[in-house]
Design a protein around this motif. Structure first.
Motif, PDB file in Angstrom:
ATOM      1  N   TYR A 414       0.851  -1.192   0.000  1.00  0.00           N
ATOM      2  CA  TYR A 414       0.000   0.000   0.000  1.00  0.00           C
ATOM      3  C   TYR A 414       0.880   1.232   0.000  1.00  0.00           C
ATOM      4  O   TYR A 414       1.706   1.433   0.896  1.00  0.00           O
ATOM      5  N   GLN A 415       0.749   2.070  -1.026  1.00  0.00           N
ATOM      6  CA  GLN A 415       1.581   3.252  -1.174  1.00  0.00           C
ATOM      7  C   GLN A 415       0.697   4.496  -1.203  1.00  0.00           C
ATOM      8  O   GLN A 415       0.157   4.844  -2.257  1.00  0.00           O
ATOM      9  N   PRO A 416       0.521   5.152  -0.081  1.00  0.00           N
ATOM     10  CA  PRO A 416      -0.306   6.375  -0.069  1.00  0.00           C
ATOM     11  C   PRO A 416       0.384   7.498  -0.825  1.00  0.00           C
ATOM     12  O   PRO A 416       1.613   7.563  -0.886  1.00  0.00           O
ATOM     13  N   ALA A 417      -0.422   8.387  -1.389  1.00  0.00           N
ATOM     14  CA  ALA A 417       0.110   9.534  -2.125  1.00  0.00           C
ATOM     15  C   ALA A 417      -0.674  10.770  -1.746  1.00  0.00           C
ATOM     16  O   ALA A 417      -1.859  10.694  -1.391  1.00  0.00           O
ATOM     17  N   ASN A 418      -0.033  11.916  -1.821  1.00  0.00           N
ATOM     18  CA  ASN A 418      -0.709  13.174  -1.537  1.00  0.00           C
ATOM     19  C   ASN A 418      -1.597  13.572  -2.706  1.00  0.00           C
ATOM     20  O   ASN A 418      -1.433  13.105  -3.837  1.00  0.00           O
ATOM     21  N   GLY A 425       8.899  16.179   2.388  1.00  0.00           N
ATOM     22  CA  GLY A 425       9.946  15.786   3.322  1.00  0.00           C
ATOM     23  C   GLY A 425       9.536  16.093   4.758  1.00  0.00           C
ATOM     24  O   GLY A 425       8.381  15.930   5.145  1.00  0.00           O
ATOM     25  N   PRO A 426      10.480  16.583   5.601  1.00  0.00           N
ATOM     26  CA  PRO A 426      10.135  16.889   6.996  1.00  0.00           C
ATOM     27  C   PRO A 426       9.251  18.144   7.071  1.00  0.00           C
ATOM     28  O   PRO A 426       9.600  19.190   6.514  1.00  0.00           O
ATOM     29  N   VAL A 427       8.109  18.038   7.748  1.00  0.00           N
ATOM     30  CA  VAL A 427       7.222  19.185   7.959  1.00  0.00           C
ATOM     31  C   VAL A 427       6.690  19.125   9.389  1.00  0.00           C
ATOM     32  O   VAL A 427       6.514  18.037   9.947  1.00  0.00           O
ATOM     33  N   PRO A 428       6.424  20.271  10.034  1.00  0.00           N
ATOM     34  CA  PRO A 428       5.797  20.246  11.360  1.00  0.00           C
ATOM     35  C   PRO A 428       4.420  19.594  11.289  1.00  0.00           C
ATOM     36  O   PRO A 428       3.713  19.698  10.277  1.00  0.00           O
ATOM     37  N   ALA A 429       4.017  18.966  12.358  1.00  0.00           N
ATOM     38  CA  ALA A 429       2.738  18.255  12.379  1.00  0.00           C
ATOM     39  C   ALA A 429       1.581  19.194  12.077  1.00  0.00           C
ATOM     40  O   ALA A 429       0.652  18.836  11.339  1.00  0.00           O
ATOM     41  N   LEU A 433      -1.060  18.801   8.977  1.00  0.00           N
ATOM     42  CA  LEU A 433      -2.519  18.764   9.127  1.00  0.00           C
ATOM     43  C   LEU A 433      -3.164  19.883   8.324  1.00  0.00           C
ATOM     44  O   LEU A 433      -4.177  19.668   7.651  1.00  0.00           O
ATOM     45  N   ALA A 434      -2.583  21.078   8.386  1.00  0.00           N
ATOM     46  CA  ALA A 434      -3.151  22.205   7.657  1.00  0.00           C
ATOM     47  C   ALA A 434      -3.145  21.959   6.157  1.00  0.00           C
ATOM     48  O   ALA A 434      -4.092  22.324   5.455  1.00  0.00           O
ATOM     49  N   ARG A 435      -2.099  21.307   5.647  1.00  0.00           N
ATOM     50  CA  ARG A 435      -2.002  21.037   4.219  1.00  0.00           C
ATOM     51  C   ARG A 435      -2.602  19.689   3.852  1.00  0.00           C
ATOM     52  O   ARG A 435      -2.573  19.284   2.697  1.00  0.00           O
ATOM     53  N   SER A 436      -3.156  19.003   4.865  1.00  0.00           N
ATOM     54  CA  SER A 436      -3.838  17.718   4.665  1.00  0.00           C
ATOM     55  C   SER A 436      -2.969  16.719   3.902  1.00  0.00           C
ATOM     56  O   SER A 436      -3.428  16.044   2.986  1.00  0.00           O
ATOM     57  N   LEU A 437      -1.720  16.599   4.322  1.00  0.00           N
ATOM     58  CA  LEU A 437      -0.813  15.650   3.683  1.00  0.00           C
ATOM     59  C   LEU A 437      -1.204  14.225   4.061  1.00  0.00           C
ATOM     60  O   LEU A 437      -1.438  13.915   5.234  1.00  0.00           O
ATOM     61  N   ASN A 438      -1.231  13.356   3.069  1.00  0.00           N
ATOM     62  CA  ASN A 438      -1.702  11.989   3.291  1.00  0.00           C
ATOM     63  C   ASN A 438      -0.644  11.089   3.905  1.00  0.00           C
ATOM     64  O   ASN A 438      -0.922  10.307   4.815  1.00  0.00           O
TER      65      ASN A 438
END
Length: 817
Positions: A414-418, A425-429, A433-438
């Motif tokens: 299973y390979q989730p994608a945005n 890469g590294p982003v603050p939590a 959440l704000a950018r709804s990254l998958n």
């Protein structure tokens, strides 16, 4: 007089005259006792006669009720349902099972003008007779005989109820049945109950029965607000409903009203001037249209609550706002193939539903306008992510500023994608959440394991076996578990309510304790998650909403389902929670159905109106604290962090380990190689301390793939005695062999043909990371053997340690035919 007759009369008198001397002497005491016994016998006999009569009457009535029971279905259940908003304004009157408009009201819901008027005109002695008035019956019989036709009924109100209960032709036998039923009714119901039944059942013309329905359909008002003149018109109708119907015969109805008004004026204490004024007032010349406001709400609660009168929690203003804004939005989207939508607005403190709109146009037959979009279970897209992040906060895995990793990952195929097919890469939590990254959300769900979203949904009692069949593991966080707008609004309302999940309230008389419900999340978690949701970029004023007086602070989240079939947005302020769904009831997709572009503007237009000039926000939970963290990693400050910022955390829950990214190493000046205590030699001044960023191997690989080589630490001194004898590599692949071939055969199971991953590594190294085709497939100590399922084709395997050392090889898999 004849002497003989005189003598005989005298003798007769002497015969009965007693000599006082012959009268026996009776003591006064014994005479008093005798008289008392005589009186006692008299009263006991009288009581016995009364008791026997009552017993006989009661027994007879009981037997009659058993043998000929009251047909009470009409009296107790055959009524319309009255739907009212929170201000008691009419939304709808449904037909009864017998196709009548008949509203069941209690006496205190009916005007005194109506009650006193009916009693004065129909049955003055109603509260004093046992259901039958013999005097009235005798008087009507004599009057009818004198006129040769029926001109007077003589029925009491109770007898009229009996007649309405069992309609029959006007015969002597029918009248006796009415008398019999009246006695039964009086034995079963109180006088007030009977009077209320009468006022609820009397014919008022056409299929209108009872003063409650007549009041709404003739005057457009509740029965408690009827004036003397309006009451007089209703009193006139039962005598000849079709003859005096104001919508059919207004002139006759006007005259009859004036006549009745004059007769009942003493009972209503009306002066002559008031009688004349009420008599002159015009009567309605048409029936009021039975409204059908908030049709989806009415249908939604038709089988809930009180079956006769439903006081909905609806705010007319907010309902109208939601309807108009939804209609405007869907009209704009319809050219792009989106025709349906739904909106729910909830008061957070009481959980009262203030607005409930199931479609933009209930009468739209082409696009399924009568289907309730607020109750349809659809993929919620990313709307469950805030609760997933809340679970991560409660398990100490993340805080708002702690980094999560948005990189390609493979979870057993299973390979989730945005949504945008990009990786950051590294982003603050909070940014993830704000950018709804998958990908970070799926990885967080993977880390939480049994404490993840499925357990959360079970705890919220939204889990059922039918929907669970459509769920597929980690994809749950991306919308694989269908939910309705009702359920999602209920979930989100728990966030401003300190984590307590309470049911939606549709009726005014069904309030609930603020401490009731299920505790889903800690109050501290809810505050932190809510603060994270305020960071989302608002499409109404993306850069400057906080400086605009008419824009209050709010939290919201959007969602877009797979295939662009559903656009969602749910948000809340301290006082309100609002949910929006846009799409098609037939699940047809549209390029316009993107949550942030389609649903969010509608949500914000409603919330902005509700919170205009009100910037009050949720109070900080007592357990929430602030601490200084590394500006890069979001972890508590370490000794080598150079930049800092503040972050929310929960003491005793949030992780306390200091920054793991910034580390200090020793670098040899002459060649820039990294050294450790095992390979440092010579003077101290030959080495320099350097603070570097040490990233996990998968992040280091991500940086390398994007050309960010400066993030890779210097190579370690190859002469270090801590390395293996092979000085060229700190890590060396043992399996699979570079350039090797592996052959699949149907003679063996796939399990038996798995390819082992083995490595030789640095002494003391604790963790290595395995990649196949740049997808992380496992991590663990160097001596652990991992296995991968062979897939035909050419593949590349890589292994890396936490210091960035790696080895790679390519191999081929082919199938034997």
């Amino acid at each position: 007089m004849d002497p003989f007759l005189s003598i005989n009369l005298e003798m007769l008198g002497n015969k009965h005259r007693q000599d006082p001397r012959q009268t026996p002497h009776r003591p006064s005491g014994r005479l008093s006792l005798w008289e008392r016994k005589k009186r006692s016998r008299y009263w006991l006999g009288l009581v016995g006669i009364v008791f026997g009569g009552v017993l006989f009457y009661s027994t007879a009535l009981w037997l009659s009720m058993t043998v000929y029971p009251l047909p009470s279905a009409l009296l107790e259940s055959d009524y319309s349902t009255l739907y009212l908003d929170s201000q008691n304004r009419l939304l709808r009157i449904s037909l009864s099972t017998s196709e009548k408009y008949r509203i069941r009201l209690s006496l205190n819901e009916i005007s005194d003008n109506v009650k006193h008027g009916f009693l004065a005109y129909e049955d003055k002695h109603f509260y004093h007779h046992p259901g039958v008035n013999p005097y009235a019956l005798l008087r009507s019989a004599l009057c009818n005989v004198r006129h040769g036709r029926v001109v007077m009924g003589g029925s009491t109100l109770t007898m009229q109820i009996a007649k309405m209960m069992e309609p029959k032709r006007r015969t002597f036998r029918s009248k006796m049945v009415e008398v019999f039923r009246a006695l039964q009714l009086e034995s079963r119901y109180s006088k007030d109950e009977l009077f209320a039944l009468y006022l609820n059942l009397i014919p008022m013309g056409g299929n209108i029965e009872g003063v409650g329905a007549a009041s709404y359909l003739y005057f457009g008002k509740p029965a408690r607000e009827l004036s003397p003149g309006e009451s007089a018109l209703l009193i006139a109708l039962p005598g000849s409903p079709n003859r005096y119907r104001p919508d059919l015969h207004p002139e006759g109805a006007q005259r009859r009203k004036a006549h009745i008004l004059q007769q009942i004026s003493p009972a209503l204490n009306l002066p002559l001037s008031a009688v004349q004024e009420n008599a002159r007032r015009p009567i309605p010349t048409h029936r009021f249209i039975n409204p059908y406001d908030a049709p989806h709400w009415v249908r939604r609660v038709s089988h809930m609550g009180n079956p006769f009168v439903k006081h909905l929690t609806m705010s007319r203003r907010i309902q109208s706002l939601a309807e108009s804004q939804l209609r405007k939005t869907v009209n704009a989207l319809s050219p792009e193939g989106s025709f349906n939508g739904a909106v729910i607005v909830v008061d957070n403190a009481s959980m009262n539903v203030l607005a409930y709109v199931g479609s933009p146009d209930f009468n739209d037959q082409v696009h399924g306008g009568q289907l309730n979009g607020a109750a349809i279970e659809r993929s919620p897209g990313s709307l469950l992510k805030p609760f997933l992040y809340g679970l991560g906060i409660e398990k100490g895995v993340i805080t708002p500023r702690k980094l999560v990793y948005d990189i390609e990952r493979n979870y057993d195929g299973y390979q989730p994608a945005n949504f945008e097919k990009k990786y950051l890469g590294p982003v603050p939590a909070e940014e993830a959440l704000a950018r709804s990254l998958n990908v970070p959300a799926v990885n967080l769900e993977y880390e939480l394991g049994v404490d993840g979203l499925e357990a959360f949904i079970r705890k919220a009692r939204l889990f059922d076996k039918e929907r669970a069949k459509r769920s597929s593991g980690l994809s749950l966080v991306l919308g694989a578990y269908p939910l309705s707008l009702e359920e999602l609004v209920t979930l989100y309302s728990a966030l401003p309510n300190q984590g307590r999940l309470r049911r939606l309230v549709f009726f005014e008389d069904q309030g609930q304790d603020p401490n009731s419900g299920i505790s889903l999340l800690r109050p501290e978690t809810c505050f932190i998650v809510s603060d994270m949701l305020t960071k989302l970029e608002r499409p109404d004023l993306p850069q400057s909403w906080e400086f605009t007086a008419s824009r209050g602070k709010l939290a919201f989240k959007t969602g877009t389902s797979f295939g662009l079939r559903d656009a969602w947005s749910i948000g809340y302020t301290r006082r309100y929670t609002v949910g929006v769904w846009l799409g098609n009831v037939n699940a047809k997709g549209s390029s316009a159905l993107i949550g942030i572009k389609a649903a969010a503007p509608l949500l914000l237009s409603i919330l902005n109106d509700l919170s205009r000039y009100d910037d009050a926000w949720l109070p900080r939970a007592p357990g929430v604290r602030e601490r200084e963290v590394c500006a890069l990693s979001g972890e508590p400050l370490g000794p080598y962090c150079t930049h800092k910022r503040t972050d929310y955390f929960i003491p005793g829950v949030s992780a306390q380990a200091t920054c793991s990214v910034h580390q200090q190493i020793q670098v040899r000046k002459k060649d820039g190689l990294q050294v450790c205590r095992l390979c440092m030699s010579g003077p101290r001044k030959a080495y320099v301390e350097k603070t570097i960023e040490i990233w996990p191997p998968d992040i280091a690989a991500f940086f390398r793939s994007r050309g960010k080589l400066e993030t890779i630490p210097p190579a370690h001194n190859p002469s270090c005695p801590g390395l293996l004898s092979d000085k060229d590599k700190a890590l060396r692949l043992r399996s699979p062999l570079p350039g090797g071939f592996y052959t699949l055969t149907d003679a063996l199971s796939h399990e038996a043909q798995r390819i082992p991953l083995m490595v030789q590594g640095r002494h003391g190294e604790s963790t290595v990371f395995w990649y196949v085709d740049d997808q992380l497939v496992g991590e663990g100590p160097p001596d652990r053997v991992f296995y991968v399922k062979p897939i035909p084709g050419r593949h590349r395997v890589s292994v890396m340690d936490i210091r960035g050392h790696f080895d790679t090889a390519e191999f081929n898999v082919r199938r034997m035919f």
